[in-house]
Motif scaffolding. Sequence first.
Motif, mmCIF file in Angstrom:
data_model
loop_
_atom_site.group_PDB
_atom_site.id
_atom_site.type_symbol
_atom_site.label_atom_id
_atom_site.label_comp_id
_atom_site.label_asym_id
_atom_site.label_seq_id
_atom_site.Cartn_x
_atom_site.Cartn_y
_atom_site.Cartn_z
ATOM 1 N N ASN A 139 0.815 -1.216 0.000
ATOM 2 C CA ASN A 139 0.000 0.000 0.000
ATOM 3 C C ASN A 139 0.851 1.270 0.000
ATOM 4 O O ASN A 139 0.359 2.331 -0.368
ATOM 5 C CB ASN A 139 -0.908 0.036 1.232
ATOM 6 N N VAL A 140 2.098 1.142 0.446
ATOM 7 C CA VAL A 140 2.970 2.302 0.577
ATOM 8 C C VAL A 140 4.331 1.973 -0.036
ATOM 9 O O VAL A 140 4.860 0.873 0.166
ATOM 10 C CB VAL A 140 3.180 2.703 2.056
ATOM 11 N N MET A 141 4.887 2.927 -0.742
ATOM 12 C CA MET A 141 6.255 2.823 -1.254
ATOM 13 C C MET A 141 6.998 4.097 -0.884
ATOM 14 O O MET A 141 6.396 5.184 -0.841
ATOM 15 C CB MET A 141 6.261 2.612 -2.772
ATOM 16 N N GLY A 142 8.270 3.948 -0.604
ATOM 17 C CA GLY A 142 8.988 5.137 -0.172
ATOM 18 C C GLY A 142 10.484 5.005 -0.324
ATOM 19 O O GLY A 142 10.995 3.992 -0.796
ATOM 20 N N TRP A 143 11.152 6.061 0.106
ATOM 21 C CA TRP A 143 12.601 6.145 0.005
ATOM 22 C C TRP A 143 13.203 6.480 1.363
ATOM 23 O O TRP A 143 12.662 7.295 2.111
ATOM 24 C CB TRP A 143 12.999 7.217 -1.006
ATOM 25 N N TYR A 144 14.317 5.845 1.612
ATOM 26 C CA TYR A 144 15.112 6.111 2.806
ATOM 27 C C TYR A 144 16.539 6.364 2.333
ATOM 28 O O TYR A 144 16.905 6.005 1.216
ATOM 29 C CB TYR A 144 15.080 4.903 3.757
ATOM 30 N N ARG A 145 17.343 6.974 3.178
ATOM 31 C CA ARG A 145 18.727 7.190 2.805
ATOM 32 C C ARG A 145 19.636 7.047 4.022
ATOM 33 O O ARG A 145 19.222 7.247 5.150
ATOM 34 C CB ARG A 145 18.904 8.571 2.175
ATOM 35 N N GLN A 146 20.871 6.700 3.712
ATOM 36 C CA GLN A 146 21.879 6.600 4.758
ATOM 37 C C GLN A 146 23.146 7.265 4.269
ATOM 38 O O GLN A 146 23.760 6.829 3.294
ATOM 39 C CB GLN A 146 22.155 5.149 5.129
ATOM 40 N N ALA A 147 23.488 8.343 4.949
ATOM 41 C CA ALA A 147 24.719 9.065 4.640
ATOM 42 C C ALA A 147 25.879 8.435 5.405
ATOM 43 O O ALA A 147 25.674 7.782 6.428
ATOM 44 C CB ALA A 147 24.557 10.527 5.015
ATOM 45 N N LYS A 152 21.726 19.282 -2.506
ATOM 46 C CA LYS A 152 22.762 19.838 -1.643
ATOM 47 C C LYS A 152 23.772 18.737 -1.298
ATOM 48 O O LYS A 152 23.453 17.552 -1.382
ATOM 49 C CB LYS A 152 22.134 20.373 -0.361
ATOM 50 N N SER A 153 24.917 19.164 -0.856
ATOM 51 C CA SER A 153 25.947 18.176 -0.508
ATOM 52 C C SER A 153 25.449 17.234 0.594
ATOM 53 O O SER A 153 25.792 16.055 0.618
ATOM 54 C CB SER A 153 27.226 18.877 -0.065
ATOM 55 N N GLU A 154 24.600 17.769 1.461
ATOM 56 C CA GLU A 154 24.093 16.935 2.554
ATOM 57 C C GLU A 154 23.072 15.905 2.100
ATOM 58 O O GLU A 154 22.617 15.079 2.900
ATOM 59 C CB GLU A 154 23.494 17.798 3.676
ATOM 60 N N ASP A 155 22.694 15.950 0.836
ATOM 61 C CA ASP A 155 21.817 14.907 0.285
ATOM 62 C C ASP A 155 22.618 13.688 -0.162
ATOM 63 O O ASP A 155 22.026 12.661 -0.541
ATOM 64 C CB ASP A 155 21.023 15.446 -0.905
ATOM 65 N N THR A 156 23.923 13.792 -0.127
ATOM 66 C CA THR A 156 24.760 12.663 -0.501
ATOM 67 C C THR A 156 24.503 11.490 0.433
ATOM 68 O O THR A 156 24.597 11.620 1.655
ATOM 69 C CB THR A 156 26.249 13.051 -0.431
ATOM 70 N N ALA A 157 24.141 10.362 -0.156
ATOM 71 C CA ALA A 157 23.793 9.185 0.644
ATOM 72 C C ALA A 157 23.497 8.025 -0.291
ATOM 73 O O ALA A 157 23.357 8.206 -1.508
ATOM 74 C CB ALA A 157 22.562 9.458 1.507
ATOM 75 N N VAL A 158 23.391 6.861 0.290
ATOM 76 C CA VAL A 158 22.829 5.718 -0.419
ATOM 77 C C VAL A 158 21.326 5.762 -0.194
ATOM 78 O O VAL A 158 20.871 5.822 0.961
ATOM 79 C CB VAL A 158 23.411 4.387 0.073
ATOM 80 N N TYR A 159 20.588 5.755 -1.263
ATOM 81 C CA TYR A 159 19.135 5.833 -1.196
ATOM 82 C C TYR A 159 18.553 4.435 -1.416
ATOM 83 O O TYR A 159 18.931 3.730 -2.359
ATOM 84 C CB TYR A 159 18.605 6.793 -2.255
ATOM 85 N N TYR A 160 17.610 4.085 -0.528
ATOM 86 C CA TYR A 160 16.979 2.776 -0.574
ATOM 87 C C TYR A 160 15.484 2.921 -0.806
ATOM 88 O O TYR A 160 14.828 3.756 -0.194
ATOM 89 C CB TYR A 160 17.193 2.028 0.742
ATOM 90 N N GLY A 199 20.458 -0.430 -2.480
ATOM 91 C CA GLY A 199 20.607 1.009 -2.526
ATOM 92 C C GLY A 199 21.210 1.517 -3.811
ATOM 93 O O GLY A 199 21.880 0.796 -4.551
ATOM 94 N N THR A 200 20.955 2.779 -4.049
ATOM 95 C CA THR A 200 21.568 3.461 -5.183
ATOM 96 C C THR A 200 22.237 4.712 -4.638
ATOM 97 O O THR A 200 21.639 5.467 -3.867
ATOM 98 C CB THR A 200 20.536 3.789 -6.269
ATOM 99 N N LEU A 201 23.495 4.924 -5.036
ATOM 100 C CA LEU A 201 24.290 5.995 -4.462
ATOM 101 C C LEU A 201 24.026 7.317 -5.167
ATOM 102 O O LEU A 201 24.093 7.396 -6.402
ATOM 103 C CB LEU A 201 25.774 5.641 -4.546
ATOM 104 N N VAL A 202 23.759 8.329 -4.376
ATOM 105 C CA VAL A 202 23.625 9.701 -4.865
ATOM 106 C C VAL A 202 24.754 10.517 -4.252
ATOM 107 O O VAL A 202 24.877 10.588 -3.033
ATOM 108 C CB VAL A 202 22.261 10.302 -4.488
#
Length: 118
Positions: A31-39, A85-93, A111-114
């Motif tokens: 029912n839900v899809m989303g994104w998480y990230r880990q810097a 922004k530079s602070e958005d740099t992370a692996v996004y899941y 994950g995909t790296l940004v």
Amino acid sequence: VQLQASGGGLVQPGGSLRLSCLASGSIFGINVMGWYRQAPGKQREAVAASTRGGTTNYADSVKGRFTISIDNAKSTVYLQMNSLKSEDTAVYYCSAGPEWRRSGMDYWGKGTLVTVSS
């Protein structure tokens, strides 16, 4: 359920990227899809999520810059990221499940790296 994310890469500050995540398999309970990230050196955090009906939520740090959307026909969730922004740099899941949880949902993609850097 399998989730396949794509779209990461290197972008300059102020630039844009769009992430995609395709869900396949037994997705009828999703029912839900989303994104998480880990810097680097930080805990994973929730970024954005959307229900199949289009109800969305965003982390305060990305509101006004990121937009999440779901194409139900394609079982794909997108994350349009603008004004990066530079602070958005992370692996996004990509994550999905019957309900949203801040800590993460039932299913995860790789994950995909940004990287945001000049």
